[in-house]
Every structure is written in structure tokens, then in C-alpha cells.
Design a protein around this motif. Structure first.
Motif, PDB file in Angstrom:
ATOM      1  N   ALA A 566     -23.466 -13.553 -19.351  1.00 34.10           N
ATOM      2  CA  ALA A 566     -22.166 -12.901 -19.186  1.00 34.10           C
ATOM      3  C   ALA A 566     -21.393 -12.912 -20.493  1.00 34.10           C
ATOM      4  O   ALA A 566     -21.550 -13.804 -21.325  1.00 34.10           O
ATOM      5  N   GLY A 567     -20.545 -11.902 -20.672  1.00 33.45           N
ATOM      6  CA  GLY A 567     -19.725 -11.833 -21.860  1.00 33.45           C
ATOM      7  C   GLY A 567     -18.454 -12.640 -21.715  1.00 33.45           C
ATOM      8  O   GLY A 567     -18.273 -13.401 -20.754  1.00 33.45           O
ATOM      9  N   PRO A 568     -17.517 -12.499 -22.653  1.00 33.35           N
ATOM     10  CA  PRO A 568     -16.256 -13.237 -22.569  1.00 33.35           C
ATOM     11  C   PRO A 568     -15.503 -12.884 -21.290  1.00 33.35           C
ATOM     12  O   PRO A 568     -15.448 -11.731 -20.869  1.00 33.35           O
ATOM     13  N   THR A 569     -14.950 -13.877 -20.655  1.00 30.31           N
ATOM     14  CA  THR A 569     -14.182 -13.644 -19.426  1.00 30.31           C
ATOM     15  C   THR A 569     -12.800 -13.140 -19.769  1.00 30.31           C
ATOM     16  O   THR A 569     -12.271 -13.370 -20.848  1.00 30.31           O
ATOM     17  N   SER A 570     -12.222 -12.437 -18.843  1.00 33.69           N
ATOM     18  CA  SER A 570     -10.880 -11.889 -19.036  1.00 33.69           C
ATOM     19  C   SER A 570     -10.119 -11.996 -17.736  1.00 33.69           C
ATOM     20  O   SER A 570     -10.631 -11.637 -16.676  1.00 33.69           O
ATOM     21  N   GLY A 571      -8.897 -12.517 -17.790  1.00 31.22           N
ATOM     22  CA  GLY A 571      -8.128 -12.675 -16.578  1.00 31.22           C
ATOM     23  C   GLY A 571      -7.639 -11.366 -16.007  1.00 31.22           C
ATOM     24  O   GLY A 571      -7.399 -11.243 -14.825  1.00 31.22           O
ATOM     25  N   ALA A 572      -7.487 -10.337 -16.834  1.00 29.46           N
ATOM     26  CA  ALA A 572      -6.987  -9.054 -16.356  1.00 29.46           C
ATOM     27  C   ALA A 572      -8.141  -8.171 -15.916  1.00 29.46           C
ATOM     28  O   ALA A 572      -9.271  -8.350 -16.316  1.00 29.46           O
ATOM     29  N   SER A 573      -7.806  -7.188 -15.082  1.00 28.27           N
ATOM     30  CA  SER A 573      -8.803  -6.238 -14.631  1.00 28.27           C
ATOM     31  C   SER A 573      -9.175  -5.307 -15.775  1.00 28.27           C
ATOM     32  O   SER A 573      -8.410  -5.130 -16.733  1.00 28.27           O
ATOM     33  N   PRO A 574     -10.317  -4.668 -15.724  1.00 30.47           N
ATOM     34  CA  PRO A 574     -10.711  -3.750 -16.780  1.00 30.47           C
ATOM     35  C   PRO A 574      -9.722  -2.596 -16.906  1.00 30.47           C
ATOM     36  O   PRO A 574      -9.175  -2.111 -15.921  1.00 30.47           O
ATOM     37  N   ARG A 575      -9.490  -2.161 -18.128  1.00 32.21           N
ATOM     38  CA  ARG A 575      -8.596  -1.033 -18.389  1.00 32.21           C
ATOM     39  C   ARG A 575      -9.353   0.266 -18.150  1.00 32.21           C
ATOM     40  O   ARG A 575     -10.471   0.447 -18.631  1.00 32.21           O
ATOM     41  N   VAL A 576      -8.735   1.192 -17.399  1.00 31.99           N
ATOM     42  CA  VAL A 576      -9.347   2.473 -17.094  1.00 31.99           C
ATOM     43  C   VAL A 576      -8.370   3.578 -17.431  1.00 31.99           C
ATOM     44  O   VAL A 576      -7.174   3.348 -17.615  1.00 31.99           O
ATOM     45  N   VAL A 577      -8.863   4.804 -17.524  1.00 31.95           N
ATOM     46  CA  VAL A 577      -8.039   5.968 -17.826  1.00 31.95           C
ATOM     47  C   VAL A 577      -7.496   6.543 -16.519  1.00 31.95           C
ATOM     48  O   VAL A 577      -8.257   6.779 -15.573  1.00 31.95           O
ATOM     49  N   ALA A 578      -6.180   6.737 -16.442  1.00 32.62           N
ATOM     50  CA  ALA A 578      -5.543   7.322 -15.260  1.00 32.62           C
ATOM     51  C   ALA A 578      -4.895   8.642 -15.662  1.00 32.62           C
ATOM     52  O   ALA A 578      -4.437   8.819 -16.802  1.00 32.62           O
ATOM     53  N   PHE A 579      -4.845   9.601 -14.724  1.00 34.25           N
ATOM     54  CA  PHE A 579      -4.260  10.912 -14.953  1.00 34.25           C
ATOM     55  C   PHE A 579      -3.093  11.128 -13.976  1.00 34.25           C
ATOM     56  O   PHE A 579      -3.100  10.604 -12.856  1.00 34.25           O
ATOM     57  N   LEU A 580      -2.127  11.922 -14.415  1.00 35.00           N
ATOM     58  CA  LEU A 580      -0.924  12.125 -13.618  1.00 35.00           C
ATOM     59  C   LEU A 580      -1.244  12.790 -12.273  1.00 35.00           C
ATOM     60  O   LEU A 580      -0.642  12.475 -11.258  1.00 35.00           O
ATOM     61  N   ARG A 581      -2.188  13.709 -12.256  1.00 34.58           N
ATOM     62  CA  ARG A 581      -2.518  14.397 -11.010  1.00 34.58           C
ATOM     63  C   ARG A 581      -3.128  13.471  -9.966  1.00 34.58           C
ATOM     64  O   ARG A 581      -3.244  13.842  -8.808  1.00 34.58           O
ATOM     65  N   GLU A 582      -3.575  12.278 -10.399  1.00 35.79           N
ATOM     66  CA  GLU A 582      -4.091  11.310  -9.438  1.00 35.79           C
ATOM     67  C   GLU A 582      -2.969  10.608  -8.673  1.00 35.79           C
ATOM     68  O   GLU A 582      -3.241   9.884  -7.713  1.00 35.79           O
ATOM     69  N   ARG A 583      -1.719  10.782  -9.113  1.00 30.66           N
ATOM     70  CA  ARG A 583      -0.574  10.148  -8.456  1.00 30.66           C
ATOM     71  C   ARG A 583       0.079  11.140  -7.481  1.00 30.66           C
ATOM     72  O   ARG A 583       0.137  12.344  -7.735  1.00 30.66           O
ATOM     73  N   TRP A 584       0.668  10.609  -6.417  1.00 33.69           N
ATOM     74  CA  TRP A 584       1.290  11.473  -5.409  1.00 33.69           C
ATOM     75  C   TRP A 584       2.738  11.824  -5.708  1.00 33.69           C
ATOM     76  O   TRP A 584       3.241  12.875  -5.304  1.00 33.69           O
ATOM     77  N   TRP A 585       3.438  10.943  -6.431  1.00 32.04           N
ATOM     78  CA  TRP A 585       4.875  11.115  -6.568  1.00 32.04           C
ATOM     79  C   TRP A 585       5.311  12.336  -7.384  1.00 32.04           C
ATOM     80  O   TRP A 585       6.381  12.901  -7.126  1.00 32.04           O
ATOM     81  N   PRO A 586       4.548  12.848  -8.398  1.00 26.72           N
ATOM     82  CA  PRO A 586       5.021  14.069  -9.071  1.00 26.72           C
ATOM     83  C   PRO A 586       5.093  15.263  -8.117  1.00 26.72           C
ATOM     84  O   PRO A 586       6.009  16.107  -8.226  1.00 26.72           O
ATOM     85  N   PHE A 587       4.144  15.372  -7.180  1.00 22.82           N
ATOM     86  CA  PHE A 587       4.183  16.476  -6.223  1.00 22.82           C
ATOM     87  C   PHE A 587       5.399  16.348  -5.298  1.00 22.82           C
ATOM     88  O   PHE A 587       6.063  17.343  -4.977  1.00 22.82           O
ATOM     89  N   VAL A 588       5.694  15.100  -4.880  1.00 24.34           N
ATOM     90  CA  VAL A 588       6.846  14.879  -4.003  1.00 24.34           C
ATOM     91  C   VAL A 588       8.150  15.235  -4.724  1.00 24.34           C
ATOM     92  O   VAL A 588       9.052  15.872  -4.150  1.00 24.34           O
ATOM     93  N   ILE A 589       8.271  14.845  -6.000  1.00 23.84           N
ATOM     94  CA  ILE A 589       9.480  15.161  -6.769  1.00 23.84           C
ATOM     95  C   ILE A 589       9.676  16.661  -6.877  1.00 23.84           C
ATOM     96  O   ILE A 589      10.795  17.192  -6.698  1.00 23.84           O
TER      97      ILE A 589
END
Length: 607
Positions: A566-589
Motif C-alpha cells: 500500500a502507498g502512503p495513507t491519507s486521512g482525507a478522501s480522494p480528490r475528484v473532479v466535480a461539474f456544476l451540472r452534477e448539482r441540483w441547486w443551479p436548476f432550482v435557482i
């Protein structure tokens, strides 16, 4: 980003002008303009769809399961690995299998002949969920994986239990021999576990006919032992044969590594005929170099004295008629010196002339340093990897007069003066011809190191070009891997300069079938076949041969390389790329803003 801000600012300015200046609604107009601006801002951002890095903990788990053959050997942990993968992935997780490639998990027995996890790990990190690798630890690319790629990845080791066993690790047998040559096979046996067997027997079979056998005393495990099995001449007929080497041993936990196959071609005539006239150091080292790299039967003769010819391997005297017969049957002629013995027997045969100084050719002595010819030649790619400046000088050059030949190598005396052609060639007529117009290559062979590798490169590159000639019978238009291990594809290679886009090959084995080969830019196509002996043919190109897929795999013997950790451990979750269209709140606004504006305008009686 600047265009987005400008678009939003412009929309806000237009809305304010409309409601405050045009409609004169005061602070109520400002509120209506704010609603329109909010809706338009949400729409613009949804069209642009900006991305950012974030950390997510709610993604489904990704499990990478080792599907190489080592997981299913005696003492392996395949069933436990499958149970662990299903449990860790859960109902929403993803299970990917890795081995030769990365692909969907198949719950059958493991079948891959490789253990490579790098591509699968990159795929899992792209999915973004918490990643777990389940393996026995015997991963071939473990040292090549960047440690950052393993950061936060959990590795579950399920090592195999080391049981008592013996394996036939390797068999070295020449690929081509003459009918009068004896066959010497060098076998390598490996032992491990305790208690290990003390003796074994190795037998050689052609179909069901036993050709030879040998009893072998085994050392205490773990150990490796090498022995030779010698078979007399004429034990095989002319043609291509598949020989089975089988290990007989008691108390062996894994028996699939007890049989190896080798394909050998037997011919009456030599494939490469070397004539040295007269005998000298250059010819001696030339024959030795060709024998090491030709991959075909090499017959060499030399003239000693005025009229005595000898076989350079046995030093037995040979007659002129024998030499001419061998030369007529050879697929490739290599001539060092004059070789006047062949006068009147010439035919369209690919040849390599290594000229020597005599009454017709005068050698210009001196220190001649080689350089690769900058112009394009058929040998340029093969010779490009040699560092010519680091090599010792040659002892002489024979001046050339053939202006129509292309030039692959040149030499300058003391690195000054006119560049003289040293390696030339021509492809006009029925056969290809190479000319080497220099002496002193034997110094490279004697010194070893870079010089020895350079002369081997020159010989290998020249032979490869000559053997691809349409006039030679050493290599057909299409050749295939003679023997591959289980889980490894059979490779078909187009062995001519002109590569076909595809070809239909007829394969006969336990089940006859037709396969379509689609070649890549390098003229290579691969086919996956089950273990067995196959005879293949391509009628449209006049090619045929034997290909064997062994039941053996290098995955069966216990590996001694670096294990995956195993590689170095990390307390945080892996960083991933997120896009605005994946969120619901812009459509609601956007919906709330435009509906609010419309309702307010209706109350005010505005159109």
C-alpha cells in the motif's frame, strides 16, 4: 471565465435599465432585476459547466481483483479473494479484474497469464471511490507504479500457501537444425516447499513417441538445477515438429507446470551458408557472430592453404562439390573474401559480401572511424542505436565503385578526409545483396563491451533485411510465435516489407476454425487460443506453421520479485473532479428566479 462575468454583468445592467429607468418601478424594479439576473446567471453557469476538485466520501467502492493464474494454483486463494471482493464492494460497488488488461470481473477461474495492476489502478482512481486491491502480492509491475497513485489505496494480501512442488521452468532448444546435427536440449528445473522430492525424470515426446529421457537428482528446495538431454541425429524427419518435454515426479502439488513445448525445424540444407576464402580472423569471428544471432542453421567452410577446404565447426575436410551443393541449397549466402569456388554456380540468392584485399581489391590501411550515413537506407532504424564514436577504429577500407548502391555506413581515416562507403546494399533484381567493404571488425568482437554489441547490431540488422527478401525461404510472408504460455496471445507478424491490412488464417487443432487477423502499423496481430498444438496456414499468402499454447505459465511457480504494498495513507478522501451540472441547486435557482419574476410581473399587470 471573464466572458462569463461579462455576460452576467451585461444581463444585470439590461435588467436594471428595463425595470428602473424604463418601467420606473424604483426599489421594486431593483428586486425584479435581481430575480432576472439570478436566473440568467444560473443559466449561463449551466451552459459553461465549470469544474473543480472536491473530496467525496459517498462514492461506491471500487475493488480491483487479481485474475492472474497465480491466484488459482494449488495453495492459492481464489475463492477467498472472490468472497472478499463481493463483501468489500457491497451492493453498489464496482469489481474490476486485472491481469493482462483491466476489465469486468468474471467469477470463473483466473485465466490471465500476467499480473499487471497499473492500468486498473488508474481506472479505479478515475472512478473516484475508495479503492481496494485484492491480490496474492505477486504483481509484475509493482515497482513501476508511482507511490502517489497508491495513496489511500487499501491492499488486501491473500498469499498462496507454499506447497511442495517441482516445475519445468525452461527448455532451451535451437529453433532450426540440420538433419545431421544432434539435438541438445538444456532443461531448467525449480523446486520449493517442504518436503521436496529428491529425484525426477524428464521425457521428450514427439506426438506419442518417446525420443529421449533422463533421470535428474533434485537438490533440497528451494533450488534450481540445469541438465542437458542429447538426442542423436536423424531422430526427427525433415520439417517442423512440436516436441513435448514432460516432468515425472512424485508428491507434486501443482502439475500444470510439468510440461513444456518447443517447436523445431529440421532441414537437409543449411539456411545460412558462410564461405571464408581464405581463412582469417575476420571470417572466424564473423561465423561465430552469425551463429549466435541468425536463429537458423549456419554451415561454414574455409579455405586453408591453396586448395584445402574444411568445415569450420568440425575441421573436417570437405570437397568442392559438397560446398557447391550446400551453396545451391542455402537460403542466404555470406561470403568473406573471394569465394572463387562458386564461379559458374551463381543463382538468385540473397547474399552478404564481406570483401577482402587481394589482387583485385586493394585495402587502404589506417585507422578508419565509422559514422552512420545521414541519408535514408533500409538499415537506418536498426543502426541508429549504436554510438559509433565510442568504437575502436577499423584497420582498412576497400574503395567502392558501385555508385548505384545505397550506403548505410561510412568511415573516415583518422576522422578526416573523404568518407568512404563501408556498408552498402542493393535491392535490384531477384535478390538483395549487402557489401561490407572494411576489415577489422574482429577487433570489436575480441574487446567485448560496446564493440561486441555494435557488431552484433550490424549483423542482426543486415540479416533481418536480407531475410525479408522475397527470394529467401528462411522466413515466410507471415510468421507466428512458435510457443507461448497459457494466458498469452499468439502473435502473428508480417515478415515482409509490405504489410497487409488483414488476412484469414485457418487454424487446425482440436477444433478447426478460421480467424481474421487485423494487423497494426507494425504488421502485428494477436489471437487468444486455448492450450494446445495448432497448425495454421494462410493460403492467399502461402504461409503456414506450427503454434503451441502451453498449459504452463510463469504464474505457476512462486514469484520471488517485489510484492505490491500500500502507498502512503491519507486521512482525507480522494480528490475528484466535480461539474456544476452534477448539482441540483443551479436548476432550482433558475426555475425559482424566473417563476418569481413572472408572478411579480403578473401582479403588477405587466406583459
Amino acid at each position: 471565465m471573464l466572458l462569463t462575468v461579462a455576460a452576467v454583468a451585461g444581463a444585470a445592467a439590461v435588467a436594471l435599465f428595463l425595470y428602473v429607468r424604463q418601467e420606473r418601478l424604483g426599489w421594486e424594479g431593483v428586486a425584479l432585476a435581481a430575480l432576472r439576473t439570478a436566473g440568467l446567471t444560473a443559466l449561463v453557469l449551466l451552459v459553461v459547466n465549470p469544474a473543480w476538485l472536491t473530496r467525496r466520501t459517498s462514492l461506491p467502492a471500487v475493488v480491483l481483483l487479481d485474475q492472474s493464474l497465480s491466484m488459482g494454483v494449488a495453495g492459492g486463494s481464489w475463492l477467498a479473494a472472490v468472497d472478499s471482493a463481493v463483501r468489500i464492494a457491497g451492493p453498489n460497488g464496482t469489481i474490476l479484474g486485472f491481469g493482462r488488461d483491466v476489465g469486468p470481473f468474471v467469477q470463473n477461474e483466473p485465466l490471465d497469464g500476467f499480473s499487471r495492476v497499473g492500468a486498473a489502478l488508474a481506472t479505479a482512481r478515475a472512478l473516484g471511490g475508495p479503492t481496494t486491491i485484492i491480490t496474492d502480492g505477486e504483481v509484475t509491475d509493482a515497482e513501476a507504479i508511482p507511490r502517489d497513485l497508491l495513496r489511500g489505496v487499501r491492499v488486501v494480501h491473500l498469499p498462496r500457501q507454499t506447497l511442495s512442488g517441482v516445475a519445468l521452468l525452461d527448455v532451451h532448444l535451437p529453433g532450426q537444425v540440420e538433419a545431421d546435427d544432434s539435438l541438445t536440449a538444456t532443461i531448467t528445473l525449480g523446486t520449493w516447499g517442504s518436503p521436496s522430492p529428491s529425484n525426477a525424470r524428464v521425457e521428450v515426446f514427439l506426438n506419442e513417441r518417446r525420443l529421449a529421457e533422463r533421470d535428474v537428482d533434485l537438490p533440497t528446495a528451494p533450488a534450481t538445477v540445469r541438465r542437458q538431454i542429447v538426442m542423436p541425429p536423424r531422430v526427427l524427419g525433415n520439417g517442423e515438429h512440436a516436441l513435448a518435454f514432460r516432468l515425472q515426479v512424485a508428491n507434486d502439488a501443482e502439475t500444470r507446470d510439468n510440461e513444456r513445448w518447443r517447436v523445431i525445424s529440421v532441414s537437409e540444407q543449411p539456411s545460412v551458408m558462410v564461405i571464408v576464402d581464405p581463412a582469417d580472423w575476420e571470417g572466424r569471428f564473423l561465423v561465430r557472430g552469425l551463429s549466435e544471432i541468425a536463429g537458423a542453421p549456419v554451415r561454414s567452410v574455409a579455405r586453408i592453404g591453396d586448395d584445402r577446404w574444411v568445415d569450420m565447426r568440425s575441421m573436417a575436410t570437405v570437397s568442392v562439390s559438397q560446398i557447391r551443393g550446400w551453396a545451391r541449397g542455402a537460403a542466404l549466402l555470406v561470403i568473406r573474401g573471394r569465394a572463387s569456388i562458386l564461379d559458374g554456380t551463381a543463382r538468385a540468392t540473397p547474399s552478404w559480401r564481406w570483401l577482402a584485399g587481394d589482387e583485385r581489391d586493394s585495402v587502404v590501411p589506417g585507422d578508419w572511424y565509422l559514422t552512420a550515413q545521414p541519408t535514408i537506407s533500409p538499415l537506418a532504424a536498426g543502426l541508429a542505436r549504436v554510438e559509433w564514436d565510442s568504437l575502436p577504429p577499423l584497420t582498412g577500407v576497400v574503395p567502392a565503385t558501385e555508385a548505384e548502391h545505397w550506403v548505410a555506413l561510412t568511415a573516415r581515416q583518422a576522422r578526416r578526409g573523404v568518407a568512404r562507403p563501408v556498408l552498402m546494399g542493393t535491392d535490384s533484381g531477384a535478390a538483395r545483396v549487402l557489401f561490407t567493404r572494411a576489415t577489422g571488425f574482429w577487433r570489436w568482437s575480441m574487446r567485448g563491451g560496446a564493440g561486441r554489441e555494435a557488431i552484433r547490431t550490424v549483423l542482426a540488422t543486415g540479416l533481418d533485411w536480407l531475410l525479408r527478401s522475397e527470394g529467401t525461404g528462411i522466413r515466410g510472408r507471415l510468421v507466428a510465435s512458435p510457443v507461448v504460455a497459457r494466458g498469452v496471445p499468439v502473435t502473428f507478424e508480417w515478415a515482409r516489407d509490405r504489410v497487409a491490412d488483414s488476412a484469414v488464417v485457418f487454424v487446425s487443432g482440436e477444433i478447426d476454425r478460421e480467424l481474421v487477423l487485423r494487423f497494426d502499423a507494425e504488421g502485428i496481430a494477436q489471437v487468444d487460443l486455448e492450450p494446445g498444438v495448432y497448425r495454421w496456414s494462410v493460403s492467399e499468402h502461402g504461409a503456414s506453421g506450427v503454434a503451441v499454447v502451453e498449459a504452463y505459465s510463469d504464474e505457476y511457480p512462486p514469484a520471488s520479485g517485489a510484492a505490491l504494498t500500500a502507498g502512503p495513507t491519507s486521512g482525507a478522501s480522494p480528490r475528484v473532479v466535480a461539474f456544476l451540472r452534477e448539482r441540483w441547486w443551479p436548476f432550482v435557482i433558475a426555475v425559482i428566479a424566473f417563476l418569481g419574476e413572472w408572478a411579480w410581473r403578473q401582479r403588477r399587470g405587466l406583459p
